[in-house]
Design a protein around this motif. Structure first.
Motif, PDB file in Angstrom:
ATOM      1  N   GLN A  82     -73.986 -35.462 -22.590  1.00  0.00           N
ATOM      2  CA  GLN A  82     -72.815 -35.603 -21.710  1.00  0.00           C
ATOM      3  C   GLN A  82     -72.850 -34.604 -20.549  1.00  0.00           C
ATOM      4  OE1 GLN A  82     -70.709 -38.049 -22.613  1.00  0.00           O
ATOM      5  NE2 GLN A  82     -71.733 -38.416 -24.568  1.00  0.00           N
ATOM      6  N   ARG A 140     -71.277 -35.638 -17.054  1.00  0.00           N
ATOM      7  CA  ARG A 140     -70.097 -36.504 -17.012  1.00  0.00           C
ATOM      8  C   ARG A 140     -68.893 -35.680 -16.552  1.00  0.00           C
ATOM      9  NH1 ARG A 140     -69.483 -40.955 -21.565  1.00  0.00           N
ATOM     10  NH2 ARG A 140     -68.213 -41.715 -19.864  1.00  0.00           N
ATOM     11  N   SER A 173     -65.907 -34.436 -22.084  1.00  0.00           N
ATOM     12  CA  SER A 173     -67.375 -34.333 -22.061  1.00  0.00           C
ATOM     13  C   SER A 173     -67.814 -32.906 -21.778  1.00  0.00           C
ATOM     14  CB  SER A 173     -67.959 -35.274 -21.000  1.00  0.00           C
ATOM     15  OG  SER A 173     -67.726 -36.617 -21.347  1.00  0.00           O
ATOM     16  N   THR A 194     -70.047 -30.573 -24.150  1.00  0.00           N
ATOM     17  CA  THR A 194     -71.302 -29.992 -23.663  1.00  0.00           C
ATOM     18  C   THR A 194     -71.310 -28.485 -23.822  1.00  0.00           C
ATOM     19  OG1 THR A 194     -71.580 -31.794 -22.072  1.00  0.00           O
ATOM     20  CG2 THR A 194     -72.833 -29.789 -21.659  1.00  0.00           C
TER      21      THR A 194
END
Length: 329
Positions: A108, A111, A116, A120
């Motif tokens: 992700q 994104r 996201s 991450t």
């Protein structure tokens, strides 16, 4: 070919610092710097663009049509995954496993939505922990964490700071209560202070010196047992029989927990006996007893910028000193 560590480090650097151009590209599945690098290293071509669509540029006077890749975010993620699978087949298993793991951590990565980013950051923290001994990789990962979402990082830092401040305040209050506990002769005040002390157990310093059988758990169980035994004693004739029984039950629970803790201890060489004192932590001779240094009243500290009170000193009589003439005949 470079050695495996160099390949992985360069791949991570490209993944974290240059793959952000993918989302701005007309052909995103071909725009990944990290994929291009792996393609060169493995000599495996990237999957071709399968379909395109015509888009018009934003020029209001003379707009032009141009081709762009027709691919959704989810399709792009899937296509990258397939590219990676094709490429790692030619790599040693150890390097292939590292790349797959890092890909899973950064699925992700670019994104834009907040969830996201949170995911991450959480994954990159795992990566930072795994490669904590590799300065180059660790710096790359931590820089990326700060870049992805400063708001997430700041919120996390604020939570940690609040937790640290709370821990410091709880520890401070623990040591404030001990002298108050022994200074008061009011049984109800003692009950109140003991009750306040219970949730603060565990925040105190390492006051018991040397290795103790059962470790910190054992110390905390003993302290709570002693507190509830004292509460049960103080409650007699002052609180309801239900309260007294509850204190007695809790003292028994912590006594059992203490036995279990000692039974499970795997270090027979550690000090056993009575580390908190011969008759309990809060009695004479105990670590927090009335004769302990923790129970001593502290002198009031002068507040900053507060002027010291002038002290009137009485002038003493000073006899006149004799001179040499007084001894002449």
């Amino acid at each position: 070919m470079q050695n495996l560590k160099q390949i992985f480090t360069h791949y991570v650097a490209l993944r974290l610092t240059q793959d952000d151009q993918v989302e701005f590209s007309d052909f995103p599945s071909q725009a990944s710097a990290s994929l291009k690098y792996l393609s060169e290293i493995t000599n495996v071509r990237m999957l071709p663009v399968e379909q395109t669509k015509r888009e018009r540029d934003a020029d209001p006077i003379q707009p032009e049509f141009y081709e762009v890749e027709d691919i959704s975010t989810q399709e792009l993620i899937q296509k990258r995954r397939q590219n990676i699978q094709n490429m790692i087949k030619t790599l040693p298993n150890s390097l292939a496993a590292q790349i797959v793991e890092f890909e899973n951590w950064t699925t992700q990565l670019h994104r834009p939505d907040e969830q996201s980013k949170i995911e991450t950051v959480k994954n990159l923290k795992k990566a930072a922990q795994k490669y904590k001994d590799d300065t180059r990789l660790n710096d790359l990962i931590k820089t990326s964490i700060r870049k992805i979402s400063p708001s997430i990082v700041k919120a996390s830092e604020r939570r940690k700071q609040k937790a640290t401040e709370k821990k410091a305040l709880n520890k401070k209050r623990f040591y404030e209560i001990i002298p108050l506990l022994h200074a008061t002769h009011n049984p109800m005040e003692k009950i109140r202070l003991y009750k306040e002390l219970v949730p603060l157990i565990g925040f105190q310093n390492e006051d018991v010196k040397g290795p103790v059988k059962g470790g910190r758990k054992r110390i905390n169980y003993e302290l709570k047992r002693d507190i509830y035994k004292n509460l049960a004693s103080l409650a007699f004739g002052r609180l309801s029989s239900r309260d007294r029984e509850r204190f007695e039950d809790l003292a028994e629970i912590y006594q059992k927990s203490l036995f279990e803790c000692l039974k499970r201890s795997k270090y027979p060489h550690e000090i056993d006996g009575k580390p908190l004192g011969p008759k309990g932590a809060f009695t004479a001779g105990g670590i927090y007893g009335p004769d302990s240094s923790f129970a001593a009243k502290k002198e009031p500290v002068l507040k900053q910028n507060e002027p010291e009170k002038s002290v009137k000193v009485e002038k003493l009589f000073e006899p006149t000193l004799f001179s040499d003439k007084d001894f002449e005949y």
